[in-house]
Write a protein that holds these residues in place. Structure first.
Motif, mmCIF file in Angstrom:
data_model
loop_
_atom_site.group_PDB
_atom_site.id
_atom_site.type_symbol
_atom_site.label_atom_id
_atom_site.label_comp_id
_atom_site.label_asym_id
_atom_site.label_seq_id
_atom_site.Cartn_x
_atom_site.Cartn_y
_atom_site.Cartn_z
ATOM 1 N N HIS A 5 -119.445 -37.526 -60.650
ATOM 2 C CA HIS A 5 -118.535 -37.333 -60.515
ATOM 3 C C HIS A 5 -117.660 -35.660 -60.632
ATOM 4 C CE1 HIS A 5 -114.127 -38.929 -60.216
ATOM 5 N NE2 HIS A 5 -114.239 -37.886 -62.061
ATOM 6 N N GLU A 26 -112.470 -29.712 -61.339
ATOM 7 C CA GLU A 26 -112.120 -31.251 -60.280
ATOM 8 C C GLU A 26 -113.198 -32.644 -59.979
ATOM 9 O OE1 GLU A 26 -110.022 -28.909 -56.826
ATOM 10 O OE2 GLU A 26 -109.117 -28.304 -58.563
ATOM 11 N N ASP A 46 -112.602 -32.937 -52.577
ATOM 12 C CA ASP A 46 -111.671 -34.338 -52.942
ATOM 13 C C ASP A 46 -110.922 -33.704 -50.724
ATOM 14 O OD1 ASP A 46 -109.933 -36.444 -52.554
ATOM 15 O OD2 ASP A 46 -107.796 -35.502 -53.202
ATOM 16 N N ARG A 47 -110.531 -32.042 -50.997
ATOM 17 C CA ARG A 47 -109.803 -32.277 -49.799
ATOM 18 C C ARG A 47 -110.555 -30.710 -48.949
ATOM 19 N NH1 ARG A 47 -105.184 -33.809 -48.605
ATOM 20 N NH2 ARG A 47 -104.169 -34.542 -50.402
ATOM 21 N N ARG A 69 -107.588 -33.980 -45.315
ATOM 22 C CA ARG A 69 -108.823 -33.913 -46.296
ATOM 23 C C ARG A 69 -109.857 -33.946 -45.559
ATOM 24 N NH1 ARG A 69 -107.342 -38.608 -49.692
ATOM 25 N NH2 ARG A 69 -106.812 -37.076 -51.354
#
Length: 108
Positions: A5, A26, A46-47, A69
């Motif tokens: 994660h 992040e 994430d992006r 993204r």
């Protein structure tokens, strides 16, 4: 290479033991890959795509197009170029050494 994660972990395949872990504030997620030349680990944020130095585990750069993204990526066989697919349907090519986007247009 395994992605959790909030980090990337490298494993020694001979011993089955982790050799290095890099944590991020992040989230990062699968996929993750080592460039064919062995210099970098690539992980999807994430992006963006995070480019990590295998020499010291530091983040060398991020590959991102503002407002989009990254949904997929792949390294070229020589390890010098990364292709990213973004959620707006476009494909981008990146110079891994500089983090600069190469002139190229395609869609997926």
């Amino acid at each position: 290479v395994a992605v959790g994660h909030h980090g990337v972990r490298e494993w020694d395949v001979a011993t089955g033991r982790p050799t290095r872990q890099v944590r991020f504030a992040e989230a990062v997620g699968p996929p993750a890959a080592v460039t064919p030349d062995g210099r970098f680990v690539l992980a999807r944020g994430d992006r963006d795509v995070r480019v990590l130095s295998r020499a010291d585990g530091s983040e060398a750069r991020r590959l991102a197009v503002p407002g989009t993204r990254v949904i997929a990526f792949a390294a070229a066989p020589d390890g010098k170029t990364v292709a990213t697919g973004t959620d707006d349907g476009r494909v981008h090519l990146w110079d891994v050494a500089t983090g600069e986007r190469k002139p190229f247009e395609a869609s997926h």
